[in-house]
Enzyme design. Structure first.
Site, short mmCIF file in Angstrom:
data_model
loop_
_atom_site.label_atom_id
_atom_site.label_comp_id
_atom_site.label_asym_id
_atom_site.label_seq_id
_atom_site.Cartn_x
_atom_site.Cartn_y
_atom_site.Cartn_z
N LYS A 40 -34.73 9.26 -56.78
CA LYS A 40 -35.00 9.71 -58.14
C LYS A 40 -35.95 10.91 -58.18
CE LYS A 40 -34.15 5.16 -60.10
NZ LYS A 40 -32.87 5.49 -60.69
N CYS A 41 -35.99 11.68 -57.12
CA CYS A 41 -36.87 12.84 -57.02
C CYS A 41 -36.12 14.08 -57.50
CB CYS A 41 -37.30 13.00 -55.55
SG CYS A 41 -38.36 14.41 -55.22
N GLY A 42 -36.85 15.04 -58.02
CA GLY A 42 -36.24 16.30 -58.42
C GLY A 42 -35.61 17.06 -57.26
N MET A 43 -35.99 16.72 -56.04
CA MET A 43 -35.45 17.39 -54.86
C MET A 43 -34.33 16.59 -54.18
SD MET A 43 -38.92 18.97 -53.15
CE MET A 43 -39.77 17.39 -52.98
N THR A 44 -33.93 15.48 -54.78
CA THR A 44 -32.94 14.60 -54.16
C THR A 44 -31.60 15.31 -53.94
OG1 THR A 44 -33.97 12.61 -55.05
CG2 THR A 44 -31.65 12.43 -54.44
#
EC number: 1.11.1.9
Length: 167
Positions: A40-44
């Site tokens: 759920k990370c912006g960098m996923t």
């Protein structure tokens, strides 16, 4: 009696996403890219997409990517191991191994991450700063490079090729 410090990642064991104990010695003579991951990370999206690209390009040449889910940064990996594996394999079609959820910092940090972080990295100390920190490990089981979470996996290609002896 003090426990002997490992001299390479090959002396360590880890748990896969099903809880099975695996010796890292099974990756001996491979170049490893070890990454703490989150769903759920912006960098996923960018990281998984580029990790897949690297894996597909170099897996047959001796690269192995080891992904370790971690929920220590913003609760961005809250799922169970089954949920995480399903997400990664379904959404991103990743073929590289996803391991048991671990901690990368603090008292309960995985012995693997304690070894990887030991003494030679980071302007803010040895702690991992966020999701998708990357360690490049040579065929001798030594961490030779650490990359910040914001480093695009594809920018590691030159370093990976060097360790694989590909021109």
């Amino acid at each position: 009696m003090a426990t002997k410090e490992p001299e390479s990642v090959y002396e360590l064991s880890i748990e896969d996403a099903k809880g099975n104990n695996l010796a890292l010695s099974q990756y001996k003579d491979k170049v490893l890219l070890i990454v703490n991951v989150a769903s759920k990370c912006g960098m996923t999206n960018s990281n998984y997409t580029e990790l897949n690209e690297l894996y597909n390009r170099y897996k047959d040449k001796g690269l192995e990517i080891l992904a370790f889910p971690c929920n220590q940064f913003g609760d961005e990996e809250p799922g169970t191991n089954d949920q995480i594996t399903d997400f990664v394999c379904t959404r991103f079609k990743s073929e590289f191994p996803i391991f048991n959820k671990i901690e990368v910092n603090g008292e309960n940090a995985s012995p693997l991450y304690k070894f990887l972080k030991k003494g030679k990295w980071g302007i803010f100390g040895d702690d991992i700063q966020w999701n998708f920190a990357k360690f490049l490990v040579d065929k001798n089981g030594q961490a030779v490079q650490r990359y910040y979470p914001t480093t695009s996996p594809l920018t590691l290609e030159h370093d990976i090729k060097n360790l694989l002896n590909i021109s």
